[in-house]
Design a protein around this motif. Structure first.
Motif, PDB file in Angstrom:
ATOM      1  N   TYR A 231       0.740  -1.424   0.112  1.00  0.00           N
ATOM      2  CA  TYR A 231      -0.114  -0.262  -0.007  1.00  0.00           C
ATOM      3  C   TYR A 231       0.649   1.281  -0.114  1.00  0.00           C
ATOM      4  O   TYR A 231       0.526   2.187  -0.649  1.00  0.00           O
ATOM      5  CB  TYR A 231      -1.076   0.012   1.109  1.00  0.00           C
ATOM      6  CG  TYR A 231      -2.086   0.861   1.199  1.00  0.00           C
ATOM      7  CD1 TYR A 231      -2.758   0.767   0.073  1.00  0.00           C
ATOM      8  CD2 TYR A 231      -2.420   2.006   2.195  1.00  0.00           C
ATOM      9  CE1 TYR A 231      -3.982   1.746  -0.111  1.00  0.00           C
ATOM     10  CE2 TYR A 231      -3.416   2.584   2.036  1.00  0.00           C
ATOM     11  CZ  TYR A 231      -4.313   2.739   0.946  1.00  0.00           C
ATOM     12  OH  TYR A 231      -5.307   3.713   0.792  1.00  0.00           O
ATOM     13  N   GLN A 232       2.091   1.173   0.564  1.00  0.00           N
ATOM     14  CA  GLN A 232       3.056   2.153   0.894  1.00  0.00           C
ATOM     15  C   GLN A 232       3.440   2.758  -0.678  1.00  0.00           C
ATOM     16  O   GLN A 232       3.443   3.711  -1.024  1.00  0.00           O
ATOM     17  CB  GLN A 232       4.081   2.004   1.408  1.00  0.00           C
ATOM     18  CG  GLN A 232       5.102   3.304   1.805  1.00  0.00           C
ATOM     19  CD  GLN A 232       6.395   2.586   2.589  1.00  0.00           C
ATOM     20  OE1 GLN A 232       6.876   1.680   2.826  1.00  0.00           O
ATOM     21  NE2 GLN A 232       6.996   3.867   3.299  1.00  0.00           N
ATOM     22  N   LYS A 233       3.981   1.708  -1.486  1.00  0.00           N
ATOM     23  CA  LYS A 233       4.426   1.742  -2.539  1.00  0.00           C
ATOM     24  C   LYS A 233       3.175   2.201  -3.835  1.00  0.00           C
ATOM     25  O   LYS A 233       3.571   2.923  -4.606  1.00  0.00           O
ATOM     26  CB  LYS A 233       4.834   0.499  -3.100  1.00  0.00           C
ATOM     27  CG  LYS A 233       6.156   0.100  -2.449  1.00  0.00           C
ATOM     28  CD  LYS A 233       7.394   1.064  -2.973  1.00  0.00           C
ATOM     29  CE  LYS A 233       8.793   0.610  -2.029  1.00  0.00           C
ATOM     30  NZ  LYS A 233       9.894   1.403  -2.377  1.00  0.00           N
ATOM     31  N   ILE A 235       0.506   4.198  -3.072  1.00  0.00           N
ATOM     32  CA  ILE A 235       0.476   5.606  -2.792  1.00  0.00           C
ATOM     33  C   ILE A 235       1.547   6.388  -3.396  1.00  0.00           C
ATOM     34  O   ILE A 235       1.331   7.617  -3.825  1.00  0.00           O
ATOM     35  CB  ILE A 235       0.263   5.815  -1.140  1.00  0.00           C
ATOM     36  CG1 ILE A 235      -1.080   5.001  -0.611  1.00  0.00           C
ATOM     37  CG2 ILE A 235       0.456   7.206  -1.081  1.00  0.00           C
ATOM     38  CD1 ILE A 235      -1.212   5.184   0.860  1.00  0.00           C
ATOM     39  N   GLU A 236       2.884   5.983  -3.195  1.00  0.00           N
ATOM     40  CA  GLU A 236       4.061   6.894  -3.656  1.00  0.00           C
ATOM     41  C   GLU A 236       3.704   6.855  -5.257  1.00  0.00           C
ATOM     42  O   GLU A 236       4.097   7.911  -5.679  1.00  0.00           O
ATOM     43  CB  GLU A 236       5.322   5.938  -3.346  1.00  0.00           C
ATOM     44  CG  GLU A 236       5.742   6.017  -1.804  1.00  0.00           C
ATOM     45  CD  GLU A 236       6.952   5.132  -1.717  1.00  0.00           C
ATOM     46  OE1 GLU A 236       7.479   4.373  -2.606  1.00  0.00           O
ATOM     47  OE2 GLU A 236       7.351   5.258  -0.458  1.00  0.00           O
ATOM     48  N   LYS A 237       3.488   5.735  -5.815  1.00  0.00           N
ATOM     49  CA  LYS A 237       3.047   5.902  -7.360  1.00  0.00           C
ATOM     50  C   LYS A 237       1.731   6.209  -7.880  1.00  0.00           C
ATOM     51  O   LYS A 237       1.518   6.650  -9.203  1.00  0.00           O
ATOM     52  CB  LYS A 237       3.415   4.257  -7.759  1.00  0.00           C
ATOM     53  CG  LYS A 237       4.765   3.733  -7.625  1.00  0.00           C
ATOM     54  CD  LYS A 237       5.017   2.371  -8.133  1.00  0.00           C
ATOM     55  CE  LYS A 237       6.225   1.869  -7.797  1.00  0.00           C
ATOM     56  NZ  LYS A 237       6.439   0.211  -8.339  1.00  0.00           N
ATOM     57  N   ASN A 238       0.917   6.479  -6.971  1.00  0.00           N
ATOM     58  CA  ASN A 238      -0.354   7.158  -7.074  1.00  0.00           C
ATOM     59  C   ASN A 238      -1.053   6.058  -8.028  1.00  0.00           C
ATOM     60  O   ASN A 238      -1.828   6.833  -8.954  1.00  0.00           O
ATOM     61  CB  ASN A 238      -0.321   8.630  -7.768  1.00  0.00           C
ATOM     62  CG  ASN A 238      -1.692   9.066  -7.605  1.00  0.00           C
ATOM     63  OD1 ASN A 238      -2.532   8.871  -6.858  1.00  0.00           O
ATOM     64  ND2 ASN A 238      -2.113  10.260  -8.715  1.00  0.00           N
TER      65      ASN A 238
END
Length: 292
Positions: A231-233, A235-238
């Motif tokens: 989920y972190q990745k 969000i980072e990549k939108n």
């Protein structure tokens, strides 16, 4: 009681709208849970039953708030003697008391708590995209915020929650498809939940948090699961950038590629006959298994 809930919600919305919105400029809504239902057979009767199922689960709150202040017609016709009547003043007071459509979708309702009679003999599905499209069509293209969504894993899963990631990715991809291909106005998404918690009648036997909570430890230790990194990745990549691993693939496997089926026999004989390959690439071989 449902009538009182609608009035209570409307009163809170009007209170905020009249006294706090001018200064705070915030938005107020109400989280509505739903499943998705599809017809057993593509008949007019089955399709009507699907509509009724959604009306009875989602529409009894959504229609008064987003359309006209009253219950769905399918509920009125089926439960005419049981449903309370709204006065015209009450309908006007309830209608429009949500600044966006707050949707809860996932394991809480779908496949878990929905009574079988609420399916009206139709088939449940976990298609978030189709539900978003239905809400968009049924309630005049509202802004939608997905406020609760995820799946679940066993209560013993501490780190490797691959099943959770699989469903999470599926739901988020369906959300993106609804936005890009269907024109649905979804403006936000929230995973349920950050931490494992009490799951009502299932207690702690299932978990839905990104962090595993060790309830047996003194300090309730938190252990990040694999889904945290996913989920972190994301969000980072939108979202899902056009990388090879995110793209669908079309084509055929090499001639001679082995296709088979495993059964509970000690010895399995396979004959491979790919239709697109020449006859000389057809192989026959035997696979032997040692059964415990």
């Amino acid at each position: 009681m449902c009538q009182q809930r609608k009035k209570a919600h409307a009163k809170v919305w009007h209170l905020y709208n009249d006294h706090f919105r001018p200064a705070q400029r915030g938005k107020v809504s109400i989280a509505l849970s739903s499943h998705w239902i599809k017809p057993q057979h593509m008949t007019e009767k089955n399709i009507e039953e699907c509509q009724k199922s959604l009306d009875f689960v989602l529409g009894w709150f959504a229609k008064p708030i987003f359309i006209d202040g009253d219950y769905p017609e399918s509920m009125r016709s089926s439960l005419s003697s049981l449903l309370p009547e709204f006065s015209e003043a009450e309908k006007k007071y309830i209608k429009g008391t949500a600044d966006f459509f707050a949707l809860s979708f996932g394991a809480t309702l779908s496949f878990q708590l929905l009574d079988s009679h609420m399916k009206f003999q139709q088939l449940e599905s976990i298609s978030l995209r189709q539900l978003l499209y239905w809400i968009n069509s049924e309630y005049n293209n509202p802004q939608i915020f997905i406020v609760e969504n995820s799946w679940f894993v066993s209560g013993t899963t501490k780190k490797d929650d691959a099943k959770y990631i699989y469903y999470l990715k599926k739901f988020i991809m369906e959300t993106l498809k609804a936005i890009r291909y269907d024109g649905v106005n979804v403006f936000g998404y929230t995973v349920w939940s950050l931490l494992d918690g009490f799951e009502w009648h299932r207690g702690y036997s299932i978990r839905r948090g990104l962090f595993y909570v060790d309830f047996q430890s003194h300090d309730k230790k938190l252990i990040p699961k694999s889904s945290v990194l996913f989920y972190q990745k994301l969000i980072e990549k939108n979202g899902f950038p056009p990388l090879p691993e995110n793209q669908p693939i079309e084509g055929v496997f090499p001639c001679g590629f082995a296709w088979g089926i495993v059964d509970n026999y000690i010895q399995v004989s396979l004959i491979i006959k790919p239709a697109a390959c020449p006859a000389r690439s057809v192989h026959k071989f035997t696979v032997t298994y040692l059964l415990n």
